[in-house]
Design an enzyme around this catalytic site. Structure first.
Site, PDB file in Angstrom:
ATOM      1  N   GLU A   1       3.347   0.920 -12.754  1.00 38.29           N
ATOM      2  CA  GLU A   1       1.904   1.191 -12.683  1.00 38.29           C
ATOM      3  C   GLU A   1       1.170   0.045 -12.006  1.00 38.29           C
ATOM      4  O   GLU A   1       1.439  -1.132 -12.286  1.00 38.29           O
ATOM      5  CB  GLU A   1       1.383   1.391 -14.110  1.00 38.29           C
ATOM      6  CG  GLU A   1       0.331   2.445 -14.224  1.00 38.29           C
ATOM      7  CD  GLU A   1       0.854   3.846 -13.894  1.00 38.29           C
ATOM      8  OE1 GLU A   1       0.671   4.291 -12.747  1.00 38.29           O
ATOM      9  OE2 GLU A   1       1.436   4.483 -14.788  1.00 38.29           O
TER      10      GLU A   1
ATOM     11  N   THR B   1       1.527  -0.836  -9.075  1.00 37.36           N
ATOM     12  CA  THR B   1       2.449  -1.494  -8.144  1.00 37.36           C
ATOM     13  C   THR B   1       2.341  -0.897  -6.745  1.00 37.36           C
ATOM     14  O   THR B   1       2.671  -1.567  -5.774  1.00 37.36           O
ATOM     15  CB  THR B   1       3.905  -1.348  -8.631  1.00 37.36           C
ATOM     16  OG1 THR B   1       4.108   0.025  -8.987  1.00 37.36           O
ATOM     17  CG2 THR B   1       4.180  -2.217  -9.849  1.00 37.36           C
ATOM     18  N   ASP B   2       1.858   0.348  -6.638  1.00 40.87           N
ATOM     19  CA  ASP B   2       1.953   1.023  -5.324  1.00 40.87           C
ATOM     20  C   ASP B   2       1.152   0.303  -4.234  1.00 40.87           C
ATOM     21  O   ASP B   2       1.663   0.066  -3.135  1.00 40.87           O
ATOM     22  CB  ASP B   2       1.614   2.530  -5.399  1.00 40.87           C
ATOM     23  CG  ASP B   2       0.193   2.888  -5.801  1.00 40.87           C
ATOM     24  OD1 ASP B   2      -0.547   1.989  -6.261  1.00 40.87           O
ATOM     25  OD2 ASP B   2      -0.173   4.078  -5.652  1.00 40.87           O
TER      26      ASP B   2
ATOM     27  N   ASP C   1       0.238   8.951  -5.812  1.00 39.87           N
ATOM     28  CA  ASP C   1      -0.134  10.268  -6.324  1.00 39.87           C
ATOM     29  C   ASP C   1       0.090  11.358  -5.273  1.00 39.87           C
ATOM     30  O   ASP C   1       0.653  12.414  -5.558  1.00 39.87           O
ATOM     31  CB  ASP C   1      -1.608  10.275  -6.753  1.00 39.87           C
ATOM     32  CG  ASP C   1      -1.897   9.211  -7.788  1.00 39.87           C
ATOM     33  OD1 ASP C   1      -0.940   8.633  -8.324  1.00 39.87           O
ATOM     34  OD2 ASP C   1      -3.083   8.957  -8.049  1.00 39.87           O
TER      35      ASP C   1
ATOM     36  N   TYR D   1     -10.858  -0.230 -10.806  1.00 41.28           N
ATOM     37  CA  TYR D   1      -9.623  -0.066 -10.034  1.00 41.28           C
ATOM     38  C   TYR D   1      -9.692  -0.941  -8.779  1.00 41.28           C
ATOM     39  O   TYR D   1      -8.779  -1.712  -8.485  1.00 41.28           O
ATOM     40  CB  TYR D   1      -9.448   1.406  -9.658  1.00 41.28           C
ATOM     41  CG  TYR D   1      -8.191   1.716  -8.885  1.00 41.28           C
ATOM     42  CD1 TYR D   1      -7.012   2.026  -9.539  1.00 41.28           C
ATOM     43  CD2 TYR D   1      -8.182   1.700  -7.492  1.00 41.28           C
ATOM     44  CE1 TYR D   1      -5.850   2.320  -8.840  1.00 41.28           C
ATOM     45  CE2 TYR D   1      -7.031   1.984  -6.778  1.00 41.28           C
ATOM     46  CZ  TYR D   1      -5.873   2.295  -7.450  1.00 41.28           C
ATOM     47  OH  TYR D   1      -4.734   2.576  -6.741  1.00 41.28           O
TER      48      TYR D   1
HETATM   49  C1  GLA Z   1      -4.070   5.777  -9.505  1.00 38.38           C
HETATM   50  C2  GLA Z   1      -3.940   5.616  -7.990  1.00 38.38           C
HETATM   51  C3  GLA Z   1      -2.497   5.320  -7.607  1.00 38.38           C
HETATM   52  C4  GLA Z   1      -1.935   4.158  -8.436  1.00 38.38           C
HETATM   53  C5  GLA Z   1      -2.209   4.343  -9.915  1.00 38.38           C
HETATM   54  C6  GLA Z   1      -1.827   3.129 -10.732  1.00 38.38           C
HETATM   55  O1  GLA Z   1      -3.370   6.910  -9.927  1.00 38.38           O
HETATM   56  O2  GLA Z   1      -4.382   6.767  -7.327  1.00 38.38           O
HETATM   57  O3  GLA Z   1      -2.429   5.053  -6.238  1.00 38.38           O
HETATM   58  O4  GLA Z   1      -2.437   2.930  -7.972  1.00 38.38           O
HETATM   59  O5  GLA Z   1      -3.573   4.623 -10.163  1.00 38.38           O
HETATM   60  O6  GLA Z   1      -0.459   2.942 -10.731  1.00 38.38           O
END
Ligand code: GLA
Length: 399
Positions: free
Chosen positions: A39, A41-42, A183, A233
């Site tokens: 989580e 990490t992307d 996602d 975020y």
């Molecule tokens: C949201 C974002 C993703 C990712 C997650 C956290 O879902 O859309 O890209 O950063 O949060 O892992």
């Protein structure tokens, strides 16, 4: 989220709204996702391990002879009308902006589109951290491109990784959320009964069979509205960038936090003087390593070990990354009191939304009852539970 409707009900509804006959109507669908581990990490070029759900966004679609792109949802009263030639105008729409954003990014990438009437049937709960937006985006991308190809007699390739990237761009540039690729990638590339092990640095991936040996994936929704989630975020993202800029002075070959090893981090972490920034980086680097270890545990059929990594992941998101909050923490605490729970953690961005737990089949009923009770007593909110199967990624539905 409306009640589930089947294909013929949806077509009937489409004709009630837009008129005409069944001729020319096509259906497309793309799922929400649950991230099992990895989580935040992307966007740091790290690893993630999501799985596509069977809850999805389904689009019933028919091309038009003009450039109008009309939208309606089965559970919304309003119809949104827009033109493919003035897409910049619809950014502020509360519902419809994902769809117009995707159309805009597709056209900016050079794809030729045709006007269309679209009916959306969304079964992914909205704003719950299960990627209802990615589901809508990817479903829209494949719909628009397929209709464009048929109506205009073109063979524009529908590459699903490209569709995920276009969808992410729509969310970044058009909607204004600086999300990573997880996602949209999971929605586009999901495979039934498999999770996706994805390296977000270069988008290399493989599907890992989810042989859960008598366990079920149970999703629990805090039903807490995610206030300020987007700004928090984006704040986490910039904190990671700050940490990386410091570490890069000592590890010049690294291009992102995901490329920094635990050893390198331990050697130079004292250079990050701000404790909060250091904690953010530590979460990312250790979480990344946990993804590798979790996938290995799963490949060795060691669900219990996989679950322990999930628990550690939640602790790190709570203490180092600080994105959990009382509701998610309570759901996880209540879950871990139940016998037969291998692991439990928040999933998605955090600040509300859902947890994912790995629960022995025979303990699922007790889980739902007891976690539901405990959570409601402590927070005053009734949670929801979903025992969703792992489904396929974005596709046209032909029956
Ligand atoms: C949201 C974002 C993703 C990712 C997650 C956290 O879902 O859309 O890209 O950063 O949060 O892992």
């Amino acid at each position: 989220m409306g009640l589930h409707m089947n294909s013929s009900e949806l077509k009937k509804r489409f004709i009630e709204i837009y008129g005409g006959s069944e001729e020319g109507i096509r259906m497309f669908s793309s799922p929400g996702r649950v991230n099992l581990i990895g989580e935040h990490t992307d966007y740091n070029g790290g690893y993630v391990f999501p799985a596509a759900l069977t809850m999805s966004s389904t689009v019933i679609a028919r091309p038009r002879n003009d450039r109008m792109m009309n939208l309606i949802a089965t559970d919304l009263g309003i119809q949104v009308r827009g033109s493919l030639d003035t897409l910049e105008e619809y950014k502020a729409l509360k519902w419809g902006n994902y769809q117009y954003g995707v159309a805009d990014e597709l056209q900016k990438a050079g794809y030729k589109l045709v006007g269309c009437d679209l009916l959306y049937h969304d079964t992914v709960p909205l704003g719950a951290g299960l990627s209802s937006s990615a589901a809508i985006e990817v479903a829209t991308a494949i719909t628009l491109l397929t209709l464009g190809n048929t109506a205009l007699g073109l063979k524009q390739p529908i590459d699903m990784v490209e569709m995920a990237l276009i969808s992410q761009k729509a969310e970044n540039n058009y909607v204004g959320v600086n999300c990573g690729i997880m996602d949209q990638f999971a929605s586009a590339m999901g495979k039934a009964d498999h999770a996706i092990f994805l390296n977000c640095r270069d988008l290399s991936f493989h599907h890992v069979p989810l042989n859960l040996k008598g366990y079920k994936i149970v999703i629990a929704n805090t039903n807490k509205k995610r206030g300020l989630a987007d700004s928090k975020y984006n704040e986490r993202r910039s904190q990671c960038e700050e940490a990386f800029a410091i570490l890069k002075q000592f590890i010049p070959q690294a291009t992102c936090l995901g490329e920094i090893s635990m050893d390198e981090f331990n050697k130079y972490k004292h250079e990050i003087k701000d404790e909060i920034i250091r904690n953010r980086a530590e979460h990312v680097i250790v979480e990344d390593d946990r993804v590798l270890k979790s996938v290995e545990a799963l490949n060795n059929d060691n669900i219990e070990l996989f679950g322990r990594y999930m628990i550690a992941s939640h602790g790190s998101l709570r203490d180092l990354y600080e994105v959990t909050g009382a509701e998610l923490d309570t759901l996880v605490e209540e879950a871990l009191r139940i016998e037969g729970v291998a692991g439990s953690r928040m999933t998605g961005a955090g600040f509300g939304g859902c947890t994912v737990s790995i629960v022995r089949e025979e303990a699922v009923d007790t889980f739902v009852e007891k976690v539901g009770q405990g959570y409601a007593e402590k927070t005053g909110i009734e949670p929801s539970f979903y025992i969703s199967e792992v489904g396929d990624g974005g596709r046209e539905i032909t029956k």
